[in-house]
Design an enzyme around this catalytic site. Structure first.
Site, PDB file in Angstrom:
ATOM      1  N   HIS A 158       0.833  -1.223   0.000  1.00  0.00           N
ATOM      2  CA  HIS A 158       0.000   0.000   0.000  1.00  0.00           C
ATOM      3  C   HIS A 158       0.862   1.265   0.000  1.00  0.00           C
ATOM      4  CE1 HIS A 158      -3.336  -2.691   1.280  1.00  0.00           C
ATOM      5  NE2 HIS A 158      -2.385  -3.246   2.021  1.00  0.00           N
ATOM      6  N   SER A 279      15.264  21.557 -15.825  1.00  0.00           N
ATOM      7  CA  SER A 279      14.062  22.325 -16.092  1.00  0.00           C
ATOM      8  C   SER A 279      14.446  23.630 -16.765  1.00  0.00           C
ATOM      9  CB  SER A 279      13.340  22.598 -14.771  1.00  0.00           C
ATOM     10  OG  SER A 279      12.558  23.766 -14.879  1.00  0.00           O
ATOM     11  N   LYS A 285      16.427  21.826 -10.611  1.00  0.00           N
ATOM     12  CA  LYS A 285      15.783  20.545 -10.929  1.00  0.00           C
ATOM     13  C   LYS A 285      16.683  19.535 -11.633  1.00  0.00           C
ATOM     14  CE  LYS A 285      11.487  20.156 -11.228  1.00  0.00           C
ATOM     15  NZ  LYS A 285      10.614  19.247 -10.524  1.00  0.00           N
ATOM     16  N   GLU A 292       9.973   8.570 -16.738  1.00  0.00           N
ATOM     17  CA  GLU A 292       8.596   9.025 -16.982  1.00  0.00           C
ATOM     18  C   GLU A 292       8.147   8.708 -18.412  1.00  0.00           C
ATOM     19  OE1 GLU A 292       7.833  13.123 -15.395  1.00  0.00           O
ATOM     20  OE2 GLU A 292       9.827  12.839 -14.585  1.00  0.00           O
TER      21      GLU A 292
END
Ligand code: ARG
Length: 466
Positions: A158, A279, A285, A292
């Site tokens: 979970h 970024s 970043k 992704e």
């Protein structure tokens, strides 16, 4: 002639340019050229063997096909949209090169068995290529596992901390997934390996052809056993994209975890700069774009699978032009999974594993609560009762901001008189892992057995390749 197509005899007019463009598949099926030529070579040898064409014609055709192969590979071949597909582009060129002989190649053949053959041969080749990449990925995972049999980390259910495992144990779960994927590809390969050639349009032929001969030349197990099925079956496309979808699904789970792990909140791993991106606005970043994108590309491959299922749904037998839609979906799924595997494995291989952070994370969150309950079971209580006691201990620890192993003996005794000094050993994180010697479990002993089996599995494959 009113229509100069190879099939123009019964037509009074040319097809419109719009029809040619709409109907044509050569812009994408030209990638089947090598399979098309190999299939034609086998077919022409069979025609000669059976006395259907002369030895001279056969030689002229084979020379012509070899020349076309060179032309295509040297970028000299001119693909023509109005010749519809790769099959007619090649046949048309053959006739240009060899005249009368070339016109005989298509005896006892149809584009229907030809396209099924080409697509099967291409699929076979690409299954082999994808398998190779999967084995490379397995090796990357195995090497990382070997380096991390001592790397304790929290195991989750979970997405909540559950019990301590090791990084080797965790990533070995992915080894198992990709290993299953390989066996799925093997199954798909074995099932597809029947030769459609000789089914012709749908009903075979009256020529005395030898289907076993062509099937053997092209390394199929046997000729497809029903000529209607041979030309209308695209199960192998669906199965292959389905196998690819499994790989993508597994990669996407792995990527999801990597994305979490390299967030500040986890910091379990750090991706190498060469496999990360920045970024355009936020200077601080470092983004896991590759992970992704792989996760995202899963969506397009599932789309390919849904696409081909939907094309085939309710199609009457035998060949229908709808089936030309199989190829772009198949090619897209194949290209995508190969690209994802190649990039993913490099990204994972170069990632830095923050062993200390993982260990520290495993120290909070009561990952040893089950072990405290198991301790009392060993002292004679029933698990349901010890579960309750350990739950009360956890509640007490939360209230008092402590870990289980921080409790004093007096505190332990308040929950059960059965607690003795050896409880500290029982809830020690390292012991919690090391005592889990279950087959397939996280202890070093269990992992070493698994690693040995994984090494043999990869070795067997490498032997087969030689
Ligand atoms: N380009 C076609 C395909 O990909 C080849 C088969 C065409 N057969 C036909 N009867 N029109 O399906």
């Amino acid at each position: 002639m009113a229509n100069d197509k190879l099939w123009g005899g019964r037509f009074c007019a040319q097809t419109s340019e719009l029809t040619d463009d709409f109907n044509s598949s050569v812009r994408f099926d030209k990638r089947l050229y090598a399979q098309d030529i190999e299939g034609s070579m086998a077919h022409v040898k069979m025609l000669e063997k059976q006395g259907i064409i002369s030895g001279d014609d056969s030689k002229a055709i084979q020379d012509g096909l070899n020349e076309i192969l060179c032309e295509i590979e040297n970028g000299k071949f001119v693909f023509n949209t109005s010749l519809e597909d790769i099959h007619m582009n090649i046949e048309n060129r053959l006739i240009e090169l060899t005249g009368e002989a070339g016109k005989k190649l298509h005896s006892a053949r149809s584009r229907n068995d030809q396209v099924a053959l080409d697509t099967k041969m291409y699929t076979r080749l690409e299954i082999t290529n994808i398998k190779k990449l999967l084995f490379e990925l397995l090796e990357v995972i195995l090497n990382k596992a070997k380096e991390n049999t001592d790397t304790i980390m929290p195991g989750f259910t979970h997405l909540q901390k559950a019990q301590p495992v090791t990084f080797a144990h965790h990533i070995s779960a992915y080894f198992e997934m990709f290993k299953r994927d390989i066996s799925r590809f093997d199954d798909a390969y074995n099932r597809l390996n029947t030769c459609p050639l000789g089914a012709c349009a749908l009903a075979g032929t009256t020529y005395n052809i030898d289907r076993n001969y062509t099937s053997g030349l092209l390394k199929f197990d046997l000729p497809a056993q029903n000529t209607i099925d041979a030309v209308s079956d695209r199960d192998f496309v669906i199965e292959t994209i389905s196998c690819i979808s499994f790989v993508m699904m597994h990669l996407s789970r792995f990527c999801e975890e990597i994305i979490l792990w390299c967030s500040k909140e986890y910091s379990f791993i750090e991706l190498d700069d060469s496999y990360s991106t920045g970024s355009s606005i936020m200077p601080q970043k470092k983004n896991p774009d590759i992970a992704e994108l792989v996760r995202g590309k899963c969506g397009r491959v599932f789309g390919d699978l849904t696409g081909i299922f939907t094309v085939m749904k309710a199609l009457p037998l035998a060949y229908n032009k709808d089936m030309q839609e199989d190829k772009e979906l198949l090619f897209d799924a194949i290209d995508t999974v190969k690209m994802c595997l190649e990039t993913f494995m490099k990204m994972f291989e170069s990632a830095k594993i923050n062993k200390d952070v993982m260990y520290k994370s495993a120290q909070s969150g009561f990952l040893n609560a089950t072990d405290a309950a198991d301790y009392l079971v060993k002292k004679g209580l029933a698990f349901r009762d010890t579960h309750k006691i350990a739950g009360e201990i956890v509640f007490y620890c939360i209230q008092n901001n402590k870990n289980i192993e921080d409790l004093t003996m007096d505190e332990f005794k308040k929950f059960s008189p059965l607690f003795e000094d050896d409880i500290y050993e029982a809830v020690d994180l390292k012991n919690c892992v090391e005592k889990r010697t279950t087959t397939g479990g996280p202890s070093k002993k269990s992992m070493q057995r698994a690693i040995e089996a994984y090494e043999n599995y990869i070795l067997e494959y490498k032997k087969e390749q030689k």
